[in-house]
Design an enzyme around this catalytic site. Structure first.
Site, PDB file in Angstrom:
ATOM      1  N   ASP A  65       0.811  -1.227   0.000  1.00 50.46           N
ATOM      2  CA  ASP A  65       0.000   0.000   0.000  1.00 50.46           C
ATOM      3  C   ASP A  65       0.843   1.276   0.000  1.00 50.46           C
ATOM      4  O   ASP A  65       0.310   2.366   0.205  1.00 50.46           O
ATOM      5  CB  ASP A  65      -0.909   0.000   1.237  1.00 50.46           C
ATOM      6  N   ASP A  71      -0.691   8.776   3.633  1.00 52.33           N
ATOM      7  CA  ASP A  71      -0.956   8.274   4.983  1.00 52.33           C
ATOM      8  C   ASP A  71       0.248   8.322   5.915  1.00 52.33           C
ATOM      9  O   ASP A  71       0.083   8.177   7.121  1.00 52.33           O
ATOM     10  CB  ASP A  71      -1.498   6.837   4.908  1.00 52.33           C
ATOM     11  N   ARG A  90       1.250  -1.495   7.342  1.00 49.71           N
ATOM     12  CA  ARG A  90       1.728  -0.242   6.760  1.00 49.71           C
ATOM     13  C   ARG A  90       2.662   0.528   7.699  1.00 49.71           C
ATOM     14  O   ARG A  90       3.212   1.557   7.319  1.00 49.71           O
ATOM     15  CB  ARG A  90       0.535   0.641   6.384  1.00 49.71           C
ATOM     16  N   ARG A 136      -8.088   3.627  11.879  1.00 44.56           N
ATOM     17  CA  ARG A 136      -6.647   3.779  11.640  1.00 44.56           C
ATOM     18  C   ARG A 136      -6.006   4.876  12.501  1.00 44.56           C
ATOM     19  O   ARG A 136      -4.785   4.883  12.665  1.00 44.56           O
ATOM     20  CB  ARG A 136      -6.404   4.114  10.163  1.00 44.56           C
ATOM     21  N   HIS A 166     -11.264   6.328   5.852  1.00 50.93           N
ATOM     22  CA  HIS A 166     -10.636   7.565   6.308  1.00 50.93           C
ATOM     23  C   HIS A 166     -11.634   8.729   6.239  1.00 50.93           C
ATOM     24  O   HIS A 166     -12.591   8.679   5.450  1.00 50.93           O
ATOM     25  CB  HIS A 166      -9.443   7.924   5.407  1.00 50.93           C
ATOM     26  N   ILE A 247      -8.208  -1.212  -4.274  1.00 47.66           N
ATOM     27  CA  ILE A 247      -7.573  -1.421  -2.968  1.00 47.66           C
ATOM     28  C   ILE A 247      -7.786  -0.191  -2.078  1.00 47.66           C
ATOM     29  O   ILE A 247      -6.888   0.227  -1.336  1.00 47.66           O
ATOM     30  CB  ILE A 247      -6.081  -1.800  -3.097  1.00 47.66           C
ATOM     31  N   CYS A 253      -5.036  10.028  -1.520  1.00 50.77           N
ATOM     32  CA  CYS A 253      -4.100   9.066  -0.928  1.00 50.77           C
ATOM     33  C   CYS A 253      -2.770   8.991  -1.682  1.00 50.77           C
ATOM     34  O   CYS A 253      -1.747   8.613  -1.123  1.00 50.77           O
ATOM     35  CB  CYS A 253      -4.685   7.657  -0.929  1.00 50.77           C
TER      36      CYS A 253
HETATM   37  N1  GLY Z   1      -5.358  -0.038   0.781  1.00 50.07           N
HETATM   38  C1  GLY Z   1      -5.154   1.208   1.414  1.00 50.07           C
HETATM   39  C2  GLY Z   1      -5.288   1.114   2.875  1.00 50.07           C
HETATM   40  O1  GLY Z   1      -6.037   0.279   3.356  1.00 50.07           O
HETATM   41  O2  GLY Z   1      -4.645   1.837   3.602  1.00 50.07           O
END
Ligand code: GLY
Length: 258
Positions: A65, A71, A90, A136, A166, A247, A253
């Site tokens: 990602d 992010d 991530r 997140r 988000h 995705i 993003c």
């Molecule tokens: N696929 C992007 C995320 O979930 O952060």
């Protein structure tokens, strides 16, 4: 012409591992890597058309990602915040981000454990930042970010979240007091003072549009959102995002802008 808000963007090339990116929409299928690369090239072209100098970082194969570079940092006018992504897969995408941002910022701070924050949850509205309390970005991370904002003369406000990835998945600030919202965010009291444009239920992906200087970049295939933005007097650029959408990636993003 108005002074441009942004002069620079940072993007990261999609890795082949992109096909294994996190998704809540497996029914859309795996991204086509070659097509994703062509769409990424076009995205860079759109940023350049908006007047930005674009720095392109190399792909990171170990992080599927990692092209969603928004992010891993938040770039304000006076400081940069390196985040601590809430998605475990991530978290280590932030390695090396400080060195990159040090080319542009003298003042760089970092979210500390146990806080988590992802840039997709941060929306800048002038000197105020709205921050989604999403799966997140946890309350500790949001509080750390608000404290950093306040130390630099800005204000921050946490926003409770619907079941959306988000904050900017479902709402995007278009400048000129215009807030683009999906149905979930349409009645949010936090946005009551804005002129709201609600995207139709079959165009919810377009709630993530990107205002950069004199243009709004709009994901292609969303004609009613496009028309509503144009009717509001905004100049638009359409961008095919089909492979990133698979995705859960949106227009914002794919870049850091400052
Ligand atoms: N696929 C992007 C995320 O979930 O952060």
């Amino acid at each position: 012409m108005k002074q441009p808000m942004f002069s620079t963007a940072i993007v990261r090339r999609p890795a082949r591992s992109l096909v294994r990116g996190i998704t809540t929409h497996p029914e859309l299928g795996q991204p086509d890597y070659e097509l994703a690369l062509r769409q990424h090239d076009a995205y860079i072209g759109a940023l350049e058309r908006c007047g930005l100098a674009v720095r392109v970082l190399p792909e990171l194969e170990e992080f599927p990602d990692s092209c969603f570079v928004e992010d891993v940092a938040v770039c304000t006018k006076s400081f940069a915040m390196i985040t601590r992504p809430g998605a475990a897969s991530r978290r280590n995408e932030i390695a090396g981000v400080r060195d990159i941002l040090a080319h542009y910022y003298a003042d760089i701070v970092e979210i500390q454990e146990p806080g988590t924050l992802e840039g997709g949850d941060v929306m800048m509205v002038g000197d105020t930042f709205y921050i989604g309390l999403s799966s997140r970005s946890n309350p500790d991370g949001v509080q750390q970010f608000i404290a950093a904002l306040e130390a630099h003369g800005y204000t921050g406000q946490g926003v409770r979240m619907p079941p959306t990835l988000h904050l900017k998945t479902g709402s995007s600030y278009m400048e000129d007091n215009i807030m683009l919202v999906d149905r979930d965010f349409a009645s949010y009291p936090e946005y009551a003072s804005f002129r709201r444009i609600e995207v139709p239920a079959d165009e919810t992906y377009a709630a993530n549009c990107l205002r950069i200087n004199d243009y709004v970049i709009v994901p292609s295939g969303n004609p009613r959102t496009l028309a509503a933005l144009q009717a509001a007097g905004l100049a638009t650029i359409e961008q095919d995002m089909s492979e990133f959408r698979k995705i859960d990636g949106g227009l914002s993003c794919l870049s850091l802008r400052f």
